[in-house]
Design a protein around this motif. Structure first.
Motif, PDB file in Angstrom:
ATOM      1  N   HIS A 126       0.837  -1.207   0.000  1.00 47.47           N
ATOM      2  CA  HIS A 126       0.000   0.000   0.000  1.00 47.47           C
ATOM      3  C   HIS A 126       0.871   1.256   0.000  1.00 47.47           C
ATOM      4  CE1 HIS A 126      -3.810  -1.970   0.233  1.00 47.47           C
ATOM      5  NE2 HIS A 126      -3.565  -2.536   1.403  1.00 47.47           N
ATOM      6  N   PHE A 127       1.983   1.220   0.727  1.00 50.10           N
ATOM      7  CA  PHE A 127       2.906   2.361   0.755  1.00 50.10           C
ATOM      8  C   PHE A 127       3.464   2.623  -0.640  1.00 50.10           C
ATOM      9  CE2 PHE A 127       7.246   4.020   1.254  1.00 50.10           C
ATOM     10  CZ  PHE A 127       6.964   5.209   1.908  1.00 50.10           C
ATOM     11  N   GLY A 130       0.906   4.154  -2.776  1.00 52.67           N
ATOM     12  CA  GLY A 130       0.714   5.551  -2.408  1.00 52.67           C
ATOM     13  C   GLY A 130       1.749   6.481  -3.005  1.00 52.67           C
ATOM     14  N   ILE A 131       3.011   6.032  -3.047  1.00 50.13           N
ATOM     15  CA  ILE A 131       4.051   6.926  -3.573  1.00 50.13           C
ATOM     16  C   ILE A 131       4.153   6.877  -5.101  1.00 50.13           C
ATOM     17  CG2 ILE A 131       5.433   6.922  -1.467  1.00 50.13           C
ATOM     18  CD1 ILE A 131       7.326   4.927  -2.796  1.00 50.13           C
ATOM     19  N   TYR A 134      -0.874   7.096  -6.217  1.00 49.86           N
ATOM     20  CA  TYR A 134      -1.742   8.081  -5.591  1.00 49.86           C
ATOM     21  C   TYR A 134      -1.042   9.394  -5.259  1.00 49.86           C
ATOM     22  CZ  TYR A 134      -5.302   4.510  -5.328  1.00 49.86           C
ATOM     23  OH  TYR A 134      -6.229   3.557  -5.662  1.00 49.86           O
ATOM     24  N   ALA A 135       0.209   9.540  -5.618  1.00 50.57           N
ATOM     25  CA  ALA A 135       0.958  10.760  -5.315  1.00 50.57           C
ATOM     26  C   ALA A 135       0.287  12.003  -5.889  1.00 50.57           C
ATOM     27  CB  ALA A 135       2.384  10.644  -5.831  1.00 50.57           C
ATOM     28  N   TRP A 150       6.231  10.625   0.308  1.00 48.94           N
ATOM     29  CA  TRP A 150       6.627   9.532   1.195  1.00 48.94           C
ATOM     30  C   TRP A 150       5.927   9.653   2.543  1.00 48.94           C
ATOM     31  CZ3 TRP A 150      10.174   5.784  -0.500  1.00 48.94           C
ATOM     32  CH2 TRP A 150      10.740   6.038  -1.748  1.00 48.94           C
ATOM     33  N   SER A 153       2.082   9.005   2.009  1.00 42.24           N
ATOM     34  CA  SER A 153       1.755   7.592   1.878  1.00 42.24           C
ATOM     35  C   SER A 153       1.894   6.862   3.217  1.00 42.24           C
ATOM     36  CB  SER A 153       2.635   6.926   0.819  1.00 42.24           C
ATOM     37  OG  SER A 153       2.234   5.597   0.625  1.00 42.24           O
ATOM     38  N   TYR A 156      -1.046   8.115   5.546  1.00 43.72           N
ATOM     39  CA  TYR A 156      -2.343   7.658   5.053  1.00 43.72           C
ATOM     40  C   TYR A 156      -2.520   6.165   5.278  1.00 43.72           C
ATOM     41  CZ  TYR A 156      -6.295   6.750   2.095  1.00 43.72           C
ATOM     42  OH  TYR A 156      -7.512   6.338   1.645  1.00 43.72           O
ATOM     43  N   ASN A 157      -1.544   5.377   4.868  1.00 40.31           N
ATOM     44  CA  ASN A 157      -1.671   3.931   4.979  1.00 40.31           C
ATOM     45  C   ASN A 157      -1.550   3.449   6.419  1.00 40.31           C
ATOM     46  OD1 ASN A 157      -2.148   2.993   2.203  1.00 40.31           O
ATOM     47  ND2 ASN A 157      -0.251   4.092   1.836  1.00 40.31           N
TER      48      ASN A 157
END
Length: 189
Positions: A126-127, A130-131, A134-135, A150, A153, A156-157
């Motif tokens: 997920h991290f 995110g980077i 979803y950045a 960074w 993410s 959020y996660n």
């Protein structure tokens, strides 16, 4: 039927039951992500059956069960994604990584560590999602302006993975003794 094929059939049947249980549990959740401008994330119990499958049958079966569950979760339990890459990472691959709990196969009194490893594996995917994916959708989190992808993410996660990890580890600690015979023996008769 020889012993090896009997064991493989048992693995397949049990993993199917664990996947079905995880899918049923995916409908019981506390959504979190939308409350601070994100895309998703929730507190639920879906990782526990996947951890049990991996802990009982090992890494290969655990990875397979997680992959199948993650894919089914996307299609049957309200999955959402911004593109096909986020579908793969946030569902299929993320839950497949819960199967790394199988690194601690049937190790007495260490199912909690298996749960921790599986949860951490899911967090890592997920991290990465995110980077990388979803950045461009970065929002303020907890009233903090987000300028570093960074940090975004990770925060959020962690907002939903940390409670999920604590719950999974505690439930696995509580289940280890009552499920001892099931977890550590091939023949239950």
């Amino acid at each position: 039927m020889n012993s090896k094929s009997s064991t493989q059939l048992r693995c397949l049947a049990e993993c199917a039951v664990f996947i079905a249980l995880a899918l049923a549990l995916s409908y019981l959740k506390i959504p979190l992500g939308f409350t601070f401008g994100g895309f998703g994330g929730s507190i639920d119990l879906v990782m526990i059956p996947l951890i049990l499958a991996a802990f009982r049958w090992g890494l290969g079966w655990g990875l397979g069960a997680g992959l199948i569950f993650g894919t089914l979760k996307f299609f049957f339990a309200g999955g959402s994604a911004v593109n096909w890459q986020s579908m793969l990472l946030d569902y299929s691959v993320a839950y497949m990584f819960v199967g790394f709990a199988g690194l601690i196969k049937r190790d007495p009194d260490r199912m909690w560590l298996a749960a921790l490893i599986g949860c951490f594996g899911r967090f890592v995917i997920h991290f990465i999602s995110g980077i990388t994916i979803y950045a461009e959708y970065m929002y303020d989190i907890f009233g903090l302006p987000m300028t570093n992808v960074w940090v975004y993410s990770a925060l959020y996660n962690a907002s939903y993975m940390l409670p999920n990890t604590v719950i999974a580890v505690l439930v696995c600690l509580l289940l280890e003794k009552p499920l001892h015979k099931f977890l550590y023996q091939d023949k239950l008769a």
